[in-house]
Design an enzyme around this catalytic site. Sequence first.
Site, mmCIF file in Angstrom:
data_model
loop_
_atom_site.group_PDB
_atom_site.id
_atom_site.type_symbol
_atom_site.label_atom_id
_atom_site.label_comp_id
_atom_site.label_asym_id
_atom_site.label_seq_id
_atom_site.Cartn_x
_atom_site.Cartn_y
_atom_site.Cartn_z
ATOM 1 N N HIS B 330 0.806 -1.215 0.000
ATOM 2 C CA HIS B 330 0.000 0.000 0.000
ATOM 3 C C HIS B 330 0.841 1.268 0.000
ATOM 4 O O HIS B 330 0.358 2.331 -0.371
ATOM 5 C CB HIS B 330 -0.944 0.020 1.207
ATOM 6 C CG HIS B 330 -2.143 -0.834 0.994
ATOM 7 N ND1 HIS B 330 -2.153 -2.175 1.284
ATOM 8 C CD2 HIS B 330 -3.374 -0.553 0.497
ATOM 9 C CE1 HIS B 330 -3.348 -2.668 0.977
ATOM 10 N NE2 HIS B 330 -4.105 -1.714 0.498
ATOM 11 N N GLY B 331 2.067 1.198 0.450
ATOM 12 C CA GLY B 331 2.879 2.406 0.425
ATOM 13 C C GLY B 331 4.193 2.216 1.144
ATOM 14 O O GLY B 331 4.329 1.356 2.015
#
Lengths: 415, 513
Positions: B330-331
């Site tokens: 996700h990041g």
Amino acid sequence: MRFLIIFCSVVLTCYLGVGIFNVIVDPYQQYEFVTVKNFNENKPTVSNHVRLYKADMVTRIKPQTIIIGNSRCDTGLSPNYLGWENKPVYNMSLPSATIYEIRRYVEHAHSVRPLKHIVLCLEDIMFASKKYNPGFSEDNLNLNVNGGKNWGAWLHRLSYMFSFGGTMDSIKTIRQQDEITAYSELGQRKYDWWLKKTNSWGGVHNLFNKVERSKMKGLLDAFKKDPDFLTRNSDQVGFEHYRSLLKTAYRDNIKLTIVITPSHARLEEIRRTFSPAIKSINAIVKDIIKINEQISSSMSKDAFIIYDFSGYNDFTTEKVPEKLSEDLMNWYWEVAHFKAELGDVILDRIFSKKTDVTSSDFGMKLTSENIQKHFSNKINARLKYQEEFAGDILELKQLVPAYFEEAIKQKYNTQ
Amino acid sequence: MLFNSYIFIFLFLPITVIVFYLLGKYARLNAAIIWLFVASMFFYGWWNPIYLWLIVVSIVFNYVLGLFLYKLRENVNKHLAKMMLIIGVIANLSLLGYYKYANFFVENTNEYLGTDIQLAPIILPIAISFFTFQQIAYLVDAYRGETEEYNFIHYCLFVTFFPQLIAGPIVHHKEMLPQFFASKKIDLKVENIIVGLAIFSIGLFKKVVIADNIALYATPAFAAADQGVALSFIEAWGASLSYTFQLYFDFSGYADMAIGAARMFGIKLPLNFNSPYKANSIIDFWRRWHMTLSRFLRDYVYIPLGGNRNGKYRKHLNMLATMFLGGLWHGAGWTFVCWGILHGLYLVINNIWRTFVPLDPKNIYNIIVMRVVTFVAIVVGWVLFRAETIDGAMSILSGMAGLNGLIIPEKYLGPLAPYAQNIGIETTKLIYFSGFGQILFLVALFVIVWFAPNTQEIMSEYSSSTSNDSASEKKQLKINFRPTTVWAFIISILFVAGLLSLNSVSEFLYFQF
């Protein structure tokens, strides 16, 4: 198919209906197709959409001269001043403007019609970390961030007419016709608007106090968010946009006049509650001068003139009326905003017109040679002010929360 | 290009649909497929044309390698095929690693090892996480002999098909590619247009009317927490619940728009959400939230790691590792890592709990308790997910635990204010909570996510996705879409409401992942 026919009919009817209604009411004064007294003549919601309103208005006025800065200039500097050399003049100042917003709005105005003169009003807070304010939209401007044409800008400005927000503002416009439009055709905040505001706050003194409290809160919030917000130097955010703006002006032979605007001395006192931070406020002014001189020299041009109207002088130390007095001041609406009368004195100075009201160092032309001496003079002037207006100083002291002073002390003592 | 933009709704989508069907009718099938690919590349390039080369190189590389692996499927020399697969996966992950994680890696190396490595900021190419995962799955399946000899242009469209390109669903070649050559002719079916429009309109409404407006409550509070403001109990819960709904309506709104837009071309995408906040356990939650990511992680990470085949300890370790990678996907940030690990722990605890206390689906009280506990656990996780910094997240979590005190403004307490003060409740102003307006909004959204049917259920008679796993909840309101006059009015009103909210354009949250 029946489903699709109903769907398309409802969508077209509702969507276009809303758009046509909003264009007719015209809450942000973008089209002016229909003006009916007691229906849509006044535009009270313009005040909440200044960035849209001025981005749009400048495309119609097509000025050769713009005044740009924050709400001080938007109130104080008049586009109707008689001495302007390149007309039309438009006051494109934006409330709480940041240097980035100023740069982008100058680029926008310059793309509408090549500018000949810019009066740029600066304040140290514009160089703080915030890039832009709510209401700012790149899509409203004719040029994109890379300098290319933003073909859809007019469409984006039209899109506000096809929105819930626009509709609510249209309804508000119709219902609040007793409220006046805050701005004149040329973008200056109106005298009547200020007069109404002053009266609604029960006089000048109360309005001073109200703004002083909000400024104090603003400084405190900014300090909480970013304790270094006033200690930035020219390598940090903000100054790159100032550089870009100067380069555009030098390159395109636009006359740029830089003005450090005069708040009332009481606001200077509040700001200087940050006594350790004063060095950084001065550092920002030094950077403003240094960068201007560097760029002018690298482009082999005469440096633009920087005028400093801030500090402690006959105008900025004007006595504030007593609490219950209904008197207005000669030069100030409240602690942060000077009146157009003082704006005219500033413009007289810029255009070298004689004025019957003078103050020895009001509008000092700043250079890297005289800046240090200028700061020393300010310190002396401040001491004199504190002696002469001891009552005001005492009143201001009460506005400063103890924890605020403590926070400042802690911040600077620990460094 | 954003789905919630004028250019997409008024120009790109209608033109693409019209030309697609005209080509389908008057030219060859392939012309329509090529058109859809070209339109998808235009859609991608609208954001930043410089990165078009990246997706093109990625497609060509993976297609050729996939073909090679397909040819090698019956080769006795499995070693070569395995080597080719490893090279392919490493190449894909390297591309993702460079664009997504290089800055994060360098920053942390400099901070913890005291080095001074300088790296110019790298702009994350949009959609890279999605098209990389799709193609890794394709390569693995080609190695397993589960692919076919796909046509190149079909493969290009499988990767770039604009409705799913930017933020998923993460589609699988087996569910997409057969649709491109299912029939020899493209026929315009009015049903596809109607169903597509209806799903798209619902999605638009969820995104721009619900998500963007509830975001107005969440964003300032999270920003304040990241800057060191200690949010009080009500403010912290207000912020975390607001974000919980913002994320769901934003992401599921996007997924609906993607499914709706694809359906207009007669193509079905997999379901990505199935009322996740109705989940009765974390295991159940991950079967309902971002379902195509869960499917990918299960099939291409968890099972290859051993899944549950090597005992329960190894199973739990595999779960943690999978969720750690899911968080990192996700990041590039520690908050995402912590969020992933937290959900890994949730899953482990949930698994252990199930062995001791089996869920009784007939016991309503049991269901209510489990649903509420699951929901609170999810909300806690979203705080880590949303906060920019670990300190910011901890500040909000402290507030939710009551460690930053409780503020109830005097105006709500009336004569009880002095008593409240005596027991330590502050009666000053709530800066990051907007009062009854926010409460009403949150209550309305609670009702929707817990009791209303989701888009898939509303559209159940029209088989809106490739998935069949959205079994309708038994005890809930039943609303079924039909192309009637009343529904035409309802859908058009949702669409108009979406259009009227477009001018405050905001990006989809999942664009950043």
